[in-house]
Design a protein around this motif. Sequence first.
Motif, PDB file in Angstrom:
ATOM      1  N   LEU A 101      32.241  76.053   7.041  1.00  0.00           N
ATOM      2  CA  LEU A 101      31.558  75.009   7.809  1.00  0.00           C
ATOM      3  C   LEU A 101      32.086  73.625   7.446  1.00  0.00           C
ATOM      4  O   LEU A 101      32.180  72.744   8.304  1.00  0.00           O
ATOM      5  CB  LEU A 101      30.049  75.083   7.567  1.00  0.00           C
ATOM      6  N   GLY A 104      35.205  73.111   9.371  1.00  0.00           N
ATOM      7  CA  GLY A 104      34.891  72.767  10.756  1.00  0.00           C
ATOM      8  C   GLY A 104      34.451  71.321  10.893  1.00  0.00           C
ATOM      9  O   GLY A 104      34.793  70.637  11.866  1.00  0.00           O
ATOM     10  N   LEU A 105      33.700  70.821   9.913  1.00  0.00           N
ATOM     11  CA  LEU A 105      33.253  69.431   9.927  1.00  0.00           C
ATOM     12  C   LEU A 105      34.434  68.472   9.823  1.00  0.00           C
ATOM     13  O   LEU A 105      34.482  67.445  10.518  1.00  0.00           O
ATOM     14  CB  LEU A 105      32.271  69.191   8.779  1.00  0.00           C
ATOM     15  N   GLU A 141      31.163  72.533  20.292  1.00  0.00           N
ATOM     16  CA  GLU A 141      30.883  72.368  18.867  1.00  0.00           C
ATOM     17  C   GLU A 141      29.735  73.261  18.387  1.00  0.00           C
ATOM     18  O   GLU A 141      29.841  73.914  17.340  1.00  0.00           O
ATOM     19  CB  GLU A 141      30.601  70.901  18.543  1.00  0.00           C
ATOM     20  N   ILE A 145      30.043  76.316  15.554  1.00  0.00           N
ATOM     21  CA  ILE A 145      29.149  76.467  14.404  1.00  0.00           C
ATOM     22  C   ILE A 145      28.525  77.858  14.400  1.00  0.00           C
ATOM     23  O   ILE A 145      28.433  78.519  13.347  1.00  0.00           O
ATOM     24  CB  ILE A 145      28.066  75.379  14.423  1.00  0.00           C
ATOM     25  N   PHE A 148      31.018  80.395  13.151  1.00  0.00           N
ATOM     26  CA  PHE A 148      31.150  80.334  11.696  1.00  0.00           C
ATOM     27  C   PHE A 148      29.912  80.898  10.999  1.00  0.00           C
ATOM     28  O   PHE A 148      30.019  81.568   9.968  1.00  0.00           O
ATOM     29  CB  PHE A 148      31.399  78.891  11.253  1.00  0.00           C
ATOM     30  N   VAL A 149      28.735  80.630  11.555  1.00  0.00           N
ATOM     31  CA  VAL A 149      27.515  81.205  10.994  1.00  0.00           C
ATOM     32  C   VAL A 149      27.535  82.724  11.142  1.00  0.00           C
ATOM     33  O   VAL A 149      27.133  83.461  10.227  1.00  0.00           O
ATOM     34  CB  VAL A 149      26.270  80.606  11.683  1.00  0.00           C
ATOM     35  N   THR A 152      29.638  84.284   8.493  1.00  0.00           N
ATOM     36  CA  THR A 152      28.982  84.234   7.178  1.00  0.00           C
ATOM     37  C   THR A 152      27.871  85.280   7.079  1.00  0.00           C
ATOM     38  O   THR A 152      27.635  85.830   6.000  1.00  0.00           O
ATOM     39  CB  THR A 152      28.399  82.840   6.915  1.00  0.00           C
ATOM     40  N   MET A 158      30.115  81.971   2.593  1.00  0.00           N
ATOM     41  CA  MET A 158      30.583  80.846   3.396  1.00  0.00           C
ATOM     42  C   MET A 158      32.083  80.613   3.239  1.00  0.00           C
ATOM     43  O   MET A 158      32.627  79.698   3.846  1.00  0.00           O
ATOM     44  CB  MET A 158      29.839  79.570   2.984  1.00  0.00           C
TER      45      MET A 158
END
Length: 313
Positions: A101, A104-105, A141, A145, A148-149, A152, A158
């Motif tokens: 994450l 990604g940020l 976006e 997210i 990616f979640v 995980t 993560m």
Amino acid sequence: MLDDIVLQCGQVLTVMFLAPLLHGFITTVEERVQRGQGPSIFQPYRDLWKLFNKSLLVPESATWVFFWAPVVAFTAMLIVPMLIPVLTNFPLPLSDMGDILGGGLILTLGSFFILLAGLDTGQPFGGLGSSRAVMLGILAEPTLILVFVGITFLDHSMLPFVANHLLAKNPVAYWSPAHIFLILAFFILLTVETDRLPIHSTIPYEIYMIDEARILEYSGPLLALLKWASWMKQFIFYTIFLNVFLFPWGLSTTGSFPSVLLALLIILAKYGVIGLLMVGVDTMQSRLRFYRYQEPLALSFLFAVLAIVADQL
């Protein structure tokens, strides 16, 4: 075995210097598929050399945002390769600076500054491109997210290296419905994040251009940094897609020079295949009206939600 710092620098340099080659390969193949001559696959390197040797012209209305946006975008693309598996399937010294994450940020931070730069000078095309980029980001976006979640939840970590290990060694997890849905969701996102959605245009002054509109006021070295950062972003997204989601094999497991060299050769093969696939998708798709951009992004969002639901069942 190579030193970990050398391997970390190698990952960053791999992204830096292979990103223009990947872009040149995709552009050349796309032109050949469309029965055009097309430039050489090494043309992006020539373009960068030419731009770095040109004078810099700055609009009178430009502020500090105009100057710093290319630097921030380029720097962000140098940081992300430290956090993801590019050459090795094991973490390197600075890989614990952030998780998936966090990566990604950082990618989003670079895009955000380019968006501000499009608005900074007040020229209409820049504002048009930035506003359209925001409209795409509203759906893209959150979906990124969610993807990616979802990964995980699948690997209970993560860190992208854990996902790589799990999917490479566990066929049940790899072929699970949750993972298949994540691959489909991320593949659609690739078309958005790498400007392959059939509403994008890389030809200036077309009414539906997005990314080119935001950088029309740039020239010289700053334009070179922006283009290089864009190609690196494409390379990074393909890296995450291939090494974490689709094909988690072929990376160096020992850090020795022969294994790293083999990983580089496998990178060329893997990225060549995904490049051909993206050319096929881009060529076969019909152009969409801009306001139909919700359809592929909504489908990607649905796949990401289904992946999380399937993992929890």
